[in-house]
Design an enzyme around this catalytic site. Structure first.
Site, PDB file in Angstrom:
ATOM      1  N   ASP A  17      10.893   0.611 -34.277  1.00 39.95           N
ATOM      2  CA  ASP A  17      12.131  -0.791 -34.177  1.00 39.95           C
ATOM      3  C   ASP A  17      13.123  -1.357 -35.376  1.00 39.95           C
ATOM      4  O   ASP A  17      12.893  -1.016 -36.324  1.00 39.95           O
ATOM      5  CB  ASP A  17      11.321  -2.122 -33.731  1.00 39.95           C
ATOM      6  CG  ASP A  17      12.544  -2.819 -33.353  1.00 39.95           C
ATOM      7  OD1 ASP A  17      13.686  -3.128 -33.065  1.00 39.95           O
ATOM      8  OD2 ASP A  17      11.671  -4.727 -33.120  1.00 39.95           O
ATOM      9  N   ASN A  65      16.346  -1.842 -23.187  1.00 38.97           N
ATOM     10  CA  ASN A  65      17.934  -1.589 -23.787  1.00 38.97           C
ATOM     11  C   ASN A  65      18.412  -1.370 -22.821  1.00 38.97           C
ATOM     12  O   ASN A  65      19.524  -1.487 -23.677  1.00 38.97           O
ATOM     13  CB  ASN A  65      17.237  -0.402 -24.574  1.00 38.97           C
ATOM     14  CG  ASN A  65      16.176  -1.066 -25.642  1.00 38.97           C
ATOM     15  OD1 ASN A  65      15.314   0.169 -25.613  1.00 38.97           O
ATOM     16  ND2 ASN A  65      16.101  -2.164 -25.934  1.00 38.97           N
TER      17      ASN A  65
HETATM   18  C1  IPE Z   1      11.250  -2.313 -28.732  1.00 37.97           C
HETATM   19  O1  IPE Z   1      12.759  -2.682 -29.194  1.00 37.97           O
HETATM   20  C2  IPE Z   1      11.988  -0.859 -27.678  1.00 37.97           C
HETATM   21  C3  IPE Z   1      11.933   0.389 -28.484  1.00 37.97           C
HETATM   22  C4  IPE Z   1      11.785   0.280 -29.819  1.00 37.97           C
HETATM   23  C5  IPE Z   1      13.638   1.364 -27.906  1.00 37.97           C
HETATM   24  P1  IPE Z   1      13.480  -3.671 -29.374  1.00 37.97           P
HETATM   25  O2  IPE Z   1      14.513  -4.028 -30.418  1.00 37.97           O
HETATM   26  O3  IPE Z   1      13.830  -3.434 -27.848  1.00 37.97           O
HETATM   27  O4  IPE Z   1      12.240  -5.336 -29.064  1.00 37.97           O
HETATM   28  P2  IPE Z   1      12.420  -6.550 -28.458  1.00 37.97           P
HETATM   29  O5  IPE Z   1      13.950  -7.007 -27.637  1.00 37.97           O
HETATM   30  O6  IPE Z   1      12.921  -7.096 -29.937  1.00 37.97           O
HETATM   31  O7  IPE Z   1      11.280  -7.076 -28.087  1.00 37.97           O
HETATM   32  C1  IPE Z   2      15.269   0.184 -32.530  1.00 35.36           C
HETATM   33  O1  IPE Z   2      16.018  -1.032 -33.128  1.00 35.36           O
HETATM   34  C2  IPE Z   2      15.889   1.111 -31.504  1.00 35.36           C
HETATM   35  C3  IPE Z   2      15.876   0.505 -30.523  1.00 35.36           C
HETATM   36  C4  IPE Z   2      15.539  -0.377 -29.249  1.00 35.36           C
HETATM   37  C5  IPE Z   2      16.888   1.799 -29.580  1.00 35.36           C
HETATM   38  P1  IPE Z   2      16.864  -1.663 -33.088  1.00 35.36           P
HETATM   39  O2  IPE Z   2      18.403  -1.149 -32.163  1.00 35.36           O
HETATM   40  O3  IPE Z   2      16.351  -2.556 -32.005  1.00 35.36           O
HETATM   41  O4  IPE Z   2      17.208  -2.827 -34.154  1.00 35.36           O
HETATM   42  P2  IPE Z   2      16.663  -3.962 -34.392  1.00 35.36           P
HETATM   43  O5  IPE Z   2      15.932  -5.013 -33.890  1.00 35.36           O
HETATM   44  O6  IPE Z   2      18.152  -4.949 -33.882  1.00 35.36           O
HETATM   45  O7  IPE Z   2      16.785  -4.740 -35.574  1.00 35.36           O
HETATM   46 MG    MG Z   3      14.620  -4.423 -31.794  1.00 32.13          MG
END
Ligand code: IPE
Ligand code: IPE
Ligand code: MG
Length: 237
Positions: A17, A65
């Site tokens: 993340d 997502n």
């Molecule tokens: C978790 O991250 C999913 C992945 C890393 C693929 P998210 O960014 O989607 O999680 P939330 O929304 O903060 O819980």
């Molecule tokens: C994790 O990074 C990647 C995926 C969930 C695909 P994020 O895109 O969730 O990054 P933040 O949480 O917005 O920083």
């Molecule tokens: Mg995230």
């Protein structure tokens, strides 16, 4: 199960993340963060291998997502296709078995084909296992497992934990001993919710694109100092 303090996890799950925040800090688009995140995967796989951890499950895209802007979803899917294509040769050379876990019918035909080819090509490899969770949700996985058992004619009124574990995407693999989450959030976000019932959790503030070998070593050091009880009592000293 007895109390143990194993030095090394057999299986690590990583919630990668913080790509978006990494990009924002630099005044870049989120897609740049996702691209940088791919580089981190290479580094961390190498570091895990060096450390002696040969089973990794990486959370790349959750069933939730899809709620992101269309453009971002498209960028991610394109990156998965490119990466799958670009990395399979080397993973195969290194003896890594690749599996993609999640509901793949919703992925593009192209990605499904790349994934299927990569899985077939690497299925006999024994040195390591790399699971990539794409369109993965722990709840969806449990539902899929139960559906599969029902379809096979199993008597669900007699269902045992081992039956369901054997019907999950991770059948045959050890449960993750350690779940690492980057970027600070203290939640599982639907990742391996069955398998991680007794996993040790490690949350770091480091954003995924910055995560490197030293971060992995720090997580492993932290893990090795944990006392795992599995519901039992600590041994008297
Ligand atoms: C978790 O991250 C999913 C992945 C890393 C693929 P998210 O960014 O989607 O999680 P939330 O929304 O903060 O819980
Ligand atoms: C994790 O990074 C990647 C995926 C969930 C695909 P994020 O895109 O969730 O990054 P933040 O949480 O917005 O920083
Ligand atoms: Mg995230």
């Amino acid at each position: 199960m007895a109390e143990t303090s194993p030095a090394l996890p057999r299986h690590i799950g990583i919630i990668m993340d913080g790509n978006g925040r990494w990009a924002r800090q630099r005044g870049l688009r989120r897609s740049a963060g996702h691209r940088a995140g791919i580089q981190a995967i290479r580094r961390v796989m190498e570091a895990a291998d060096t450390a002696g951890v040969h089973c990794l499950t990486l959370y790349a895209f959750s069933t939730e997502n899809w709620s992101r802007p269309r453009q971002e979803v498209a960028t991610l899917m394109r990156l998965f296709e490119q990466t799958m294509q670009a990395e399979v040769d080397e993973l195969h050379r290194n003896g890594v078995r690749i599996r993609v876990i999640g509901r793949r019918q919703q992925l593009s035909k192209r990605l499904q084909k790349l994934v299927g080819d990569a899985e077939r090509r690497t299925e006999a490899n024994l040195t390591g296992v790399l699971n990539v969770a794409i369109n993965y949700g722990g709840r969806a996985e449990i539902v899929d497992g139960v559906r599969q058992l029902a379809a096979s004619g199993a008597d669900l009124s007699q269902l045992e934990e081992a039956d369901l574990a054997g019907a999950l995407y991770t059948a045959g693999l050890p449960d993750p001993d350690l779940i690492i989450r980057t970027a600070g959030e203290m939640r599982t976000s639907n990742f391996l919710i069955w398998q991680a019932a007794y996993a040790e959790l490690y949350v770091t503030q480091t954003l995924w694109p910055d995560f490197d070998a030293a971060d992995l070593r720090a997580a492993l050091a932290d893990y090795s100092a944990r006392v795992r009880r599995f519901g039992g009592v600590p041994k008297p000293r």
